[in-house]
Write a protein that holds these residues in place. Structure first.
Motif, PDB file in Angstrom:
ATOM      1  N   PRO A 264      -7.176   0.363   1.614  1.00 31.07           N
ATOM      2  CA  PRO A 264      -6.112   0.587   0.619  1.00 31.07           C
ATOM      3  C   PRO A 264      -4.751   0.177   1.164  1.00 31.07           C
ATOM      4  O   PRO A 264      -4.595  -0.052   2.363  1.00 31.07           O
ATOM      5  N   ASP A 268      -1.515   4.123  -0.842  1.00 35.71           N
ATOM      6  CA  ASP A 268      -2.718   4.794  -1.343  1.00 35.71           C
ATOM      7  C   ASP A 268      -3.582   5.408  -0.251  1.00 35.71           C
ATOM      8  O   ASP A 268      -4.559   6.102  -0.538  1.00 35.71           O
ATOM      9  N   GLY A 275      -9.031   5.221   2.180  1.00 38.08           N
ATOM     10  CA  GLY A 275      -8.867   5.662   0.807  1.00 38.08           C
ATOM     11  C   GLY A 275     -10.219   5.975   0.185  1.00 38.08           C
ATOM     12  O   GLY A 275     -11.263   5.496   0.646  1.00 38.08           O
TER      13      GLY A 275
END
Length: 333
Positions: A264, A268, A275
Motif C-alpha cells: 500500500p 494506507d 495493508g
C-alpha cells in the motif's frame, strides 16, 4: 480383567463374567486429519431404558486395543444406546438419552471433533462382539491458500509479502446435537448444530513469507482449521467498514524485478508498512450464493491477488475450491 460392575438400574444387571464384558471397536473416516489409525481416545455414554448405564467413560487405545476401567457388562434383558465423542473433551451430557448433546462447545480451530451413535446394541449369545463405533466429523474443515497471479506489464512483476491471514465473522461457540440413529457405515445420518454465537477474529497465519509465483501457498504449516458448521453471513461493505464473513490478508505488494513497493501507499499502510485486503466468503453477487459450511465437509479457499491490466489500480479475484464432490466456485471483485 477388572470385575467391577456399575449400573444405575439393577433390573438389567448381568453376572459379571469376563465373556460378557462390553468392549469397543472404533473407526473414523479416511482422508481426514483424524483417522482410524490416529484416533487415540473417546468418551462414551451408555443408556438402558433412557437411564444411564455407562456415564462419561473414557476409552483409550493401548497397544492397539480399546480399553477402559472399570469394565462394564452387558445387561441380560435390555438394549443399550451409546453416544460417543472424541477427543475426550470436558463437557456435560444429559442424564437420559432423549437429549444426549454437547452444549456450548467452544471451537478453537485446532480440534477435530468426532461423534458416533449406536442405538439398540445387545449382547449376542456367548460370544460378545465389540460395539462397532463409526465416528463422523462434527465440524467443517476450512483451508486457505494465497496465490499472487504474476502479471507482466512491461517489466513489472507481482510479489506479495504476507504478514498475517485472518478469518472474520464466523461463530466460535455452538451446541452439538447427536443424531437419533446409528452412525454406521452406509447409514447417512448426521448430527446438527444450534445456539451458535460469538463471532471471532481467528488468526490463520502470522509471519513473513514472500509469494511470487502462480502456485497457491497455504499460509499455515498444518494447512487447515476446523470451524463450527454454519451459515456464513453475507459479506458487505458500506464504504466505512466491513461486515459478514471475510478472510483478511495483511500484506505488501512489490515489483519483483526492481524491489519497488507498489502497495500500500504510506497513507494506507499500518506502522509496519503493510495493508489489509479483504476477501468476501459469502458475496452473493460474485460467488453464486455459496453461503454455508456443512457438517463433515472440507472447503478450500484460494485467495487470488492480481495486478491490474490497464490501470494502476490493484484488483483482486477470489475463488472457492471445495473437497469431495463439490463444484468449484469462482468469484471476481
Amino acid at each position: 480383567m477388572a470385575t467391577a460392575f456399575v449400573a444405575c438400574d439393577d433390573d438389567h444387571n448381568a453376572a459379571p463374567d469376563s465373556g460378557n464384558a462390553i468392549s469397543f471397536n472404533a473407526s473414523a473416516p479416511l482422508r481426514e486429519l483424524t483417522t482410524t489409525n490416529t484416533l487415540r481416545d473417546f468418551k462414551v455414554w451408555g443408556f438402558a431404558d433412557s437411564k444411564p448405564y455407562m456415564s462419561d467413560v473414557t476409552v483409550n487405545k493401548i497397544d492397539g486395543a480399546w480399553t477402559y476401567s472399570p469394565v462394564q457388562y452387558w445387561p441380560a434383558d435390555a438394549e443399550l444406546n451409546f453416544y460417543s465423542y472424541s477427543p475426550a473433551i470436558t463437557t456435560s451430557t444429559a442424564s437420559d438419552d432423549t437429549n444426549p448433546d454437547i452444549p456450548g462447545f467452544v471451537n478453537g480451530g485446532s480440534t477435530d471433533l468426532l461423534y458416533a451413535v449406536n442405538i439398540g446394541e445387545t449382547r449376542s449369545g456367548s460370544a460378545v462382539s465389540p460395539v462397532q463405533i463409526n465416528f463422523r466429523h462434527a465440524l467443517s474443515q476450512v483451508r486457505f491458500r494465497v496465490r499472487p497471479r504474476v502479471a507482466t506489464q512491461g517489466q513489472q512483476e507481482l510479489s506479495v509479502k504476507a504478514v498475517r491471514l485472518d478469518l472474520l465473522g464466523t461463530n466460535s461457540v455452538g451446541s452439538f446435537n447427536f443424531p437419533t440413529s446409528t452412525t454406521s457405515i452406509g447409514n447417512n445420518v448426521s448430527g446438527t448444530w444450534s445456539d451458535q454465537n460469538k463471532p471471532v477474529e481467528a488468526n490463520i497465519f502470522t509471519g513473513s513469507q514472500m509469494l511470487d509465483s502462480n502456485t497457491p501457498v497455504e499460509l499455515l504449516s498444518s494447512g487447515y482449521i476446523f470451524s463450527i458448521p454454519q451459515t456464513l453471513q453475507e459479506s458487505q461493505t458500506d464504504g466505512a467498514g466491513y461486515s459478514g464473513a471475510y478472510a483478511r490478508l495483511l500484506c505488501e505488494i512489490f515489483d519483483r524485478s526492481t524491489g519497488v513497493k507498489l502497495w500500500p501507499s504510506n497513507a494506507d499502510a499500518d506502522a509496519d508498512g503493510a495493508g489489509y485486503i479483504y476477501f468476501p466468503l459469502n458475496d452473493r453477487a460474485t460467488n453464486g450464493g455459496h453461503s454455508q459450511w456443512e457438517l463433515g465437509k472440507a472447503y478450500r479457499y484460494t485467495l487470488n491477488v492480481d495486478m491490474p491490466t490497464n490501470s494502476n489500480k490493484i484488483d483482486f479475484d477470489v475463488t472457492v475450491e471445495e473437497f469431495s464432490d463439490f463444484a468449484g466456485i469462482e468469484a471476481t471483485n
